[in-house]
Design an enzyme around this catalytic site. Structure first.
Site, PDB file in Angstrom:
ATOM      1  N   HIS A  92       1.007  -1.212   0.125  1.00  0.00           N
ATOM      2  CA  HIS A  92       0.078   0.045  -0.221  1.00  0.00           C
ATOM      3  C   HIS A  92       0.735   1.030   0.065  1.00  0.00           C
ATOM      4  O   HIS A  92       0.551   2.207  -0.712  1.00  0.00           O
ATOM      5  CB  HIS A  92      -0.942  -0.124   1.396  1.00  0.00           C
ATOM      6  CG  HIS A  92      -1.609   1.119   1.418  1.00  0.00           C
ATOM      7  ND1 HIS A  92      -3.136   1.118   0.934  1.00  0.00           N
ATOM      8  CD2 HIS A  92      -1.470   2.503   1.812  1.00  0.00           C
ATOM      9  CE1 HIS A  92      -3.546   2.335   1.221  1.00  0.00           C
ATOM     10  NE2 HIS A  92      -2.636   3.240   1.665  1.00  0.00           N
ATOM     11  N   GLU A  93       1.811   1.481   0.927  1.00  0.00           N
ATOM     12  CA  GLU A  93       2.900   2.492   0.972  1.00  0.00           C
ATOM     13  C   GLU A  93       3.553   2.592  -0.130  1.00  0.00           C
ATOM     14  O   GLU A  93       3.782   3.912  -0.563  1.00  0.00           O
ATOM     15  CB  GLU A  93       3.407   2.327   2.290  1.00  0.00           C
ATOM     16  CG  GLU A  93       2.690   2.506   3.740  1.00  0.00           C
ATOM     17  CD  GLU A  93       1.793   3.693   3.904  1.00  0.00           C
ATOM     18  OE1 GLU A  93       1.797   4.636   3.215  1.00  0.00           O
ATOM     19  OE2 GLU A  93       0.900   3.456   4.613  1.00  0.00           O
TER      20      GLU A  93
ATOM     21  N   GLU B 109      -4.793   7.855  -2.621  1.00  0.00           N
ATOM     22  CA  GLU B 109      -5.259   6.684  -2.137  1.00  0.00           C
ATOM     23  C   GLU B 109      -5.572   5.452  -3.165  1.00  0.00           C
ATOM     24  O   GLU B 109      -5.434   4.464  -3.052  1.00  0.00           O
ATOM     25  CB  GLU B 109      -6.590   6.677  -1.552  1.00  0.00           C
ATOM     26  CG  GLU B 109      -6.332   7.424  -0.017  1.00  0.00           C
ATOM     27  CD  GLU B 109      -5.429   5.995   0.947  1.00  0.00           C
ATOM     28  OE1 GLU B 109      -5.884   5.041   1.003  1.00  0.00           O
ATOM     29  OE2 GLU B 109      -4.505   6.499   1.666  1.00  0.00           O
TER      30      GLU B 109
ATOM     31  N   HIS C  36       1.721   4.658  -2.912  1.00  0.00           N
ATOM     32  CA  HIS C  36       1.993   6.287  -2.505  1.00  0.00           C
ATOM     33  C   HIS C  36       3.337   6.717  -2.960  1.00  0.00           C
ATOM     34  O   HIS C  36       3.647   7.600  -3.460  1.00  0.00           O
ATOM     35  CB  HIS C  36       1.897   6.399  -1.147  1.00  0.00           C
ATOM     36  CG  HIS C  36       0.482   6.505  -0.462  1.00  0.00           C
ATOM     37  ND1 HIS C  36      -0.647   7.140  -0.957  1.00  0.00           N
ATOM     38  CD2 HIS C  36       0.010   5.684   0.544  1.00  0.00           C
ATOM     39  CE1 HIS C  36      -1.724   6.972  -0.408  1.00  0.00           C
ATOM     40  NE2 HIS C  36      -1.278   6.084   0.498  1.00  0.00           N
TER      41      HIS C  36
END
Lengths: 499, 499
Positions: free
Chosen positions: A263-264, A293, A267
């Protein structure tokens, strides 16, 4: 030097100060010696104060006034930079300084009051403070307001420019109905996957090696980033060549760090691929919370929810962990990762029920800013909604209304970004599938086509385009929640063997 | 606010900027993503430029002029701060800005030329640049000069206030004669210790655990510091509660990281124990290079050269390394650590021969600034001195004149600090032994009395006292090299079983 060059040089100073604040923040969360904290606060507040001062002082006002009147002296690039700078300025400057400071002080104190309330699991401790924050936010809304229809629209727009309650009411109704229908069908006909192996012990060093390799394969560039350990995972970009991510580890739940890091990394990949021409301007960096997101959730949900992807990555996990996963085949492994189970806590929820947590918050925030409820009643309203949407009811305020930090920080209108990210991710996935077979690529050894499509359509633009424009250009239509619903239906019906 | 308070607030801003530059420097050396370097250079140069500007601008000049004329408006503390600020200001400001910039550019280019010369092992590539640096330094000396007797004294004073060639000539002669005599006696009657185990393989993770425990026992406070890995070890203090150290590791030489970290921990312990009242003033931080080295070398040479100390620490190393050191008893282990063997390279030398390397550089620097030699002859002079003092001759310029980075950076007069640190450390040890039995303490489980004595006599004062005053107050006499000679004699005669 032209006046535009002067202006850009001035913005660069602000950007460099913000970068220094960013490094200081990263360091204080990743490994600053414990007793350095009070000294660090002095340094951070000095640097961020200077950045804020330069962003709002007479010099800045003079630039804005001048270019407002002399747009023709600006290049096309300069016009874009000017517009964004003006937008940021207005957000900060329409609030009188003393009220802004009072609000900062209030939210700063609110944080520890919220922490105390959590410890006591008692909303009553926090209620008055929350009321104060809401009251001040309501005081600010008219000052922020431009053309938005409702008060809550003003707040939404601070995180997702162009977003309205008119759109969201409709979209969230579809999403809610869609998820509820999927859940009902799974409940009735589904076979629950085996999940015991999710809590098998995997030493952290093995997890670290595994997840570092996996995110590199997906496209996170370690020559422009690094992975550290923190209690609360985050991505922090100092600049496009230094977008750092963090994660937290649990020996008995390898999925936490694995999916969290994926997930990170999403970003980070966004920031690593913004066009360098936006460096040191307010156009560098992602355009909105929702689009950000969409990138992290594309990684976590689309890539990290792909059967083909896990068929490629699971063997690596096995090779690093000896006999740990012996007897767990590809299919069992994949299905176990995608179990869905209602939870009271948003950040512990699965990808099917997650949007329901957001919708509950959205509905409550809307009621607050439409003056439809008494803040004292929030716990009951919260708990009733959990019971209605998820079929479970919090037993105390800690697992209910006190679970999120956002409101204590004065962030209202922020939560919808998370759900927007989900919907954008699914919509981008659908558009991507028109030009390539995403699942086929995820079954291969080279994932670069996916990252390149995202860079081409999203990353490169930084903040130079608004969310709705990016989504329109990338997918040919505006936000359409049906792609998320279809995606979830396919995925969960497969995992639960409904069809 | 009084004028003094205003002045202190202004100095605090400079200090906070320097702290941000420090963090940026630490990060770029410990783990900044590779491609972040060019962006980082922009940030660092912006922040350090701002700190330099504030240190030299009209505001600063006004403060200095004002307090020069109105000393009675300053508290005693304010007077101390003013004096140090003025001293720093004069150092920067007596050089015309354009010449200072030219010098910065020259030394910046010199670094890469020096690197190229090293690669080619050819001094000729570097000679002209070195000549230029020397020429500019000679141009600056009259501008720096206050009451110093010789040109070289001016340079010495920049690193060790109060030090003169008159003192050093005498002191270094004693040290040189003392070391040569010890070496002659060892050569004639000594028994060389067993050293094969020094290159036994010790996994880095074991070394890390070992050395972290050891430095904590000595008094390095991890709640005010941290240990990282870098190619070139250093200590960097952001503030007294954040004094970070680094080290480098070699699997086949555990002594490198062990003694290197103990050394850096000494620098860190100094900074961690400066009195908080000096925070954010130029009096925070160690007072000179020589005194700083006295603290790192006290750790490395006195503590890390103590038989009692190793009798306590060696068992921990053994317990962490299984059978690695089986059959190597305490005495063998200790003696192996203290082998002396002439080396061509300063940073690889042992604690007996190290001062000779410094003395050679001192003698050459003095000749340069007394115009007694042609820069073209430096390699020959260098090599002749190595042959005379150490009995070995460099085969090429890389292991000779090109080994140190200092001159390329314009640092002349810096080297003596290292030897001063040795002598101060031995002298402090002698004084400390008058009030406690240091060896007995090092044989115990609690080393705090040693650290407390150093804090009481050295650390706490930061830069508020000059080196000579500190040494006089702490030991009752000025610099006396005999303590180092006696110390070395005792130690090496024991290790080599001369008596």
């Amino acid at each position: 030097m032209t006046k535009e060059q002067e202006f850009l040089a001035y913005l660069k100073e602000i950007s460099l100060l913000q970068e220094a604040v960013g490094l200081s923040e990263w360091d204080s969360q990743t490994g600053m010696p414990e007793k350095g904290a009070t000294y660090r606060a002095e340094m951070s507040s000095y640097l961020s104060g200077m950045a804020f001062e330069k962003s709002t002082n007479q010099t800045m006002k003079d630039y804005l006034t001048y270019f407002e009147a002399n747009q023709d002296e600006l290049s096309d690039f300069g016009k874009q930079v000017f517009a964004k700078t003006k937008e940021n300025f207005d957000l900060n400057n329409n609030i009188p300084v003393d009220r802004f400071q009072a609000f900062s002080k209030l939210t700063s104190n609110a944080h520890s009051i919220w922490v105390n309330a959590r410890e006591a699991k008692d909303y009553a401790i926090y209620k008055e403070t929350l009321e104060e924050i809401i009251k001040m936010t309501k005081e600010f809304i008219p000052l922020w307001k431009k053309s938005e229809a409702t008060n809550y629209d003003v707040l939404l727009n601070q995180y997702e420019p162009g977003m309205t309650t008119a759109i969201l009411d409709d979209v969230f109704k579809q999403v809610k109905d869609g998820i509820m229908a999927i859940r009902a069908e799974i409940e009735e006909k589904g076979t629950t996957p085996r999940t015991d192996f999710v809590s098998y012990n995997v030493p952290i060093e093995n997890q670290r090696e595994f997840v570092s390799t996996v995110i590199e394969r997906i496209g996170y560039d370690f020559s422009k980033g690094r992975l550290d350990d923190t209690v609360h995972p985050f991505m922090l970009n100092l600049n496009r060549n230094d977008a750092r991510i963090t994660t937290r580890w649990a020996e008995n739940d390898f999925t936490m760090a694995t999916l969290g890091t994926i997930h990170e990394a999403g970003h980070g990949m966004y920031e690593q691929h913004v066009d360098a021409k936006y460096d040191y301007t307010p156009l560098a960096g992602g355009t909105s919370m929702g689009i950000h997101e969409s990138q992290s959730l594309f990684n976590e949900i689309i890539v990290g929810g792909s059967k083909a992807f896990w068929s490629k990555q699971y063997p690596l996990l096995q090779s690093l962990t000896g006999d740990t996963f012996k007897g767990i085949d590809n299919d069992t492994f994949y299905k176990g990762l995608k179990e869905t189970k209602p939870s009271l806590v948003r950040i512990e929820s699965d990808s099917l029920t997650y949007p329901l947590h957001i919708i509950i918050r959205y509905e409550i925030e809307k009621m607050i800013f439409n003056d439809e409820i008494d803040v004292a009643d929030l716990p009951k309203i919260w708990n009733d909604k959990y019971e209605e949407y998820l079929g479970i009811r919090p037993e105390n305020d800690l697992e209910g209304i006190l679970q999120d930090v956002h409101w204590a920080g004065g962030s209202f209108g922020y939560f919808p970004s998370y759900a927007l990210g989900y919907m954008y991710a699914a919509q981008l996935h659908h558009a991507m599938n028109k030009v390539m077979d995403v699942e086929e690529i995820l079954a291969s050894d080279d994932y670069s086509a996916i990252r390149e499509w995202l860079t081409e359509n999203i990353h490169q633009y930084g903040s130079s385009r608004k969310p709705n424009q990016l989504i329109m250009d990338a997918t040919g239509e505006s936000l359409n929640p049906q792609y998320l619903i279809d995606y979830m239906k396919d995925l969960y019906f497969d995992v639960y063997q409904v069809r």
